[in-house]
Design an enzyme around this catalytic site. Sequence first.
Site, PDB file in Angstrom:
ATOM      1  N   ASP A 122      69.356  10.145  99.635  1.00 13.82           N
ATOM      2  CA  ASP A 122      68.687  11.194 100.416  1.00 13.82           C
ATOM      3  C   ASP A 122      67.167  11.040 100.319  1.00 13.82           C
ATOM      4  O   ASP A 122      66.442  12.026 100.177  1.00 13.82           O
ATOM      5  CB  ASP A 122      69.123  12.578  99.913  1.00 13.82           C
ATOM      6  CG  ASP A 122      68.770  13.684 100.895  1.00 13.82           C
ATOM      7  OD1 ASP A 122      68.366  13.366 102.025  1.00 13.82           O
ATOM      8  OD2 ASP A 122      68.890  14.869 100.519  1.00 13.82           O
ATOM      9  N   ARG A 146      60.630  14.932 102.513  1.00 13.92           N
ATOM     10  CA  ARG A 146      60.889  16.303 102.054  1.00 13.92           C
ATOM     11  C   ARG A 146      61.374  16.335 100.613  1.00 13.92           C
ATOM     12  O   ARG A 146      61.287  17.368  99.934  1.00 13.92           O
ATOM     13  CB  ARG A 146      61.915  16.981 102.969  1.00 13.92           C
ATOM     14  CG  ARG A 146      63.290  16.353 102.892  1.00 13.92           C
ATOM     15  CD  ARG A 146      64.317  17.017 103.783  1.00 13.92           C
ATOM     16  NE  ARG A 146      65.602  16.327 103.707  1.00 13.92           N
ATOM     17  CZ  ARG A 146      65.922  15.257 104.390  1.00 13.92           C
ATOM     18  NH1 ARG A 146      65.031  14.734 105.226  1.00 13.92           N
ATOM     19  NH2 ARG A 146      67.095  14.670 104.254  1.00 13.92           N
ATOM     20  N   ASN A 147      61.934  15.219 100.135  1.00 15.25           N
ATOM     21  CA  ASN A 147      62.447  15.133  98.770  1.00 15.25           C
ATOM     22  C   ASN A 147      61.519  14.361  97.838  1.00 15.25           C
ATOM     23  O   ASN A 147      61.929  13.965  96.746  1.00 15.25           O
ATOM     24  CB  ASN A 147      63.833  14.487  98.778  1.00 15.25           C
ATOM     25  CG  ASN A 147      64.861  15.355  99.459  1.00 15.25           C
ATOM     26  OD1 ASN A 147      64.774  16.584  99.430  1.00 15.25           O
ATOM     27  ND2 ASN A 147      65.840  14.734 100.097  1.00 15.25           N
ATOM     28  N   ASP A 198      65.014  15.761  94.037  1.00 11.15           N
ATOM     29  CA  ASP A 198      66.268  16.147  94.691  1.00 11.15           C
ATOM     30  C   ASP A 198      67.338  15.077  94.537  1.00 11.15           C
ATOM     31  O   ASP A 198      67.568  14.252  95.422  1.00 11.15           O
ATOM     32  CB  ASP A 198      66.053  16.471  96.161  1.00 11.15           C
ATOM     33  CG  ASP A 198      67.196  17.325  96.718  1.00 11.15           C
ATOM     34  OD1 ASP A 198      68.295  17.259  96.148  1.00 11.15           O
ATOM     35  OD2 ASP A 198      66.984  18.037  97.701  1.00 11.15           O
TER      36      ASP A 198
END
Length: 464
Positions: free
Chosen positions: A296, A300-301, A314
């Site tokens: 992932d 954003r992570n 994350d």
Amino acid sequence: MGFLFFPQTVWIPCFTICRASYNSIAILNANWRNQNGCENKTHMHTSQSPITEIPNIFKPRSARFATARRSDKDIQLTLFLFFFGLLVLLTFIWFVRKRRREIVTRRNRFSSTIRYTPAPTRSSVNIDSNDEEPHEELFYRLNRLGITYNIYKKKYEIDPLNLKVNAEKLGDGQYGFVNVGYLHNGEKRLKVAVKRSHKPHDEYEQGMFMAELTVMCAIEKHPNVLALIGGVTLTKPNKIIMEFVDEGSLLKFLDKYKKNEKDTYKELSTFDLISFAYQIAKGMEHLARIRCVHRDLASRNVLITSDGITKIGDFGLSRKYENKEYYRPRKEDPFKTFQPWLWMAPEAFENNRFTEKSDVWSFAVCLFEIFSLGDLPILNEIMRPFWKTADYLPQPKYCSDSVYEFMKLCWSENPEERPTFSECCDFFEKQLKHRSVKRFEDLERKLKKISKEHKTFKNWAGIN
């Protein structure tokens, strides 16, 4: 129809059923006894006399055959329903016994490798009335990673009385939300990020939550990877305690610059953007070295500090894989697990195969976000993976030709043609040194300083 009479007995109606067929006549006679009996009298059969149903042998052939056919169908339907129900019952019994065998096998595997430790007593650890045994999924995940529960407890378990969680929310994800918190150790205090599950009593979500905690236990500290400080597993709700990163996600950081809302980080140069790419590659190289796929990776992570240090975070979908060339999820529910398909490599999207090279593909999509200051990785505003309609995403506004060519190499259809994360680090290191050797050396000094700070985190966790 005629009647035959016998004295002192009964009247006997004589039915003559004739069927003419080429000079042949068939005559059948049947005898009935009056339903009410006889009283030494000769009775005439009248229309009021009760007559029972004619036996089947005296019915016409077509009627007898229709009755037989209906009877056969009833028998067949009964037999079908009986055997179908039996099959369903046997299948259910087989499934229950199989499930029980799996549970017993798992428990036996645990008992052969882990020495269970009872929950700490009040004399040794101050834990409130929510005292309970750790979640079974925690033992299972630790065992798969080769970590005993005793080692976990001594290195990572945190006394909840030493933790204070604030209402200030830092972020919200698929399986949990993050708040600001503080750890206390005597007069010392450490600002931390505290992650909790959205549904602490949901078995599936709790399993995914424990998977994230345990995989972070297996990742050694690295300046470009969000550091785990500890976890709270002996009381509900369970918590993951991580280092605090003041600027939040890289995506929001870039978006503020794009909207000219950022003033603390005075200026964002091409060197800074390449520095972000280099540090992410360094963190991913560390994960690849221990055979861990992130699955992932996106801006954003990735978290960023006020002095420009990026950290991969994350780990909800991250997994370690041993003795295999790739990782393929088997216990995840596709209806409950979010898949970041805009960032996923074709082999991951279509075949559920995750490797370092699938993470490299996601890394290149992350580079697109960085050099476009947060643009969504789609084509023509269509929400689908770009590789379904084109070979590459377009060149971002702030991306040089050489960096874009490297991005396209990361998007090779054949995973073997993509670079490794070590090669990504080498490429971006050269790019940084080409622009400013001094600034590159300053960056390396910052990273070494963070590595030393990470060593102090062990003083904030652990229960004997």
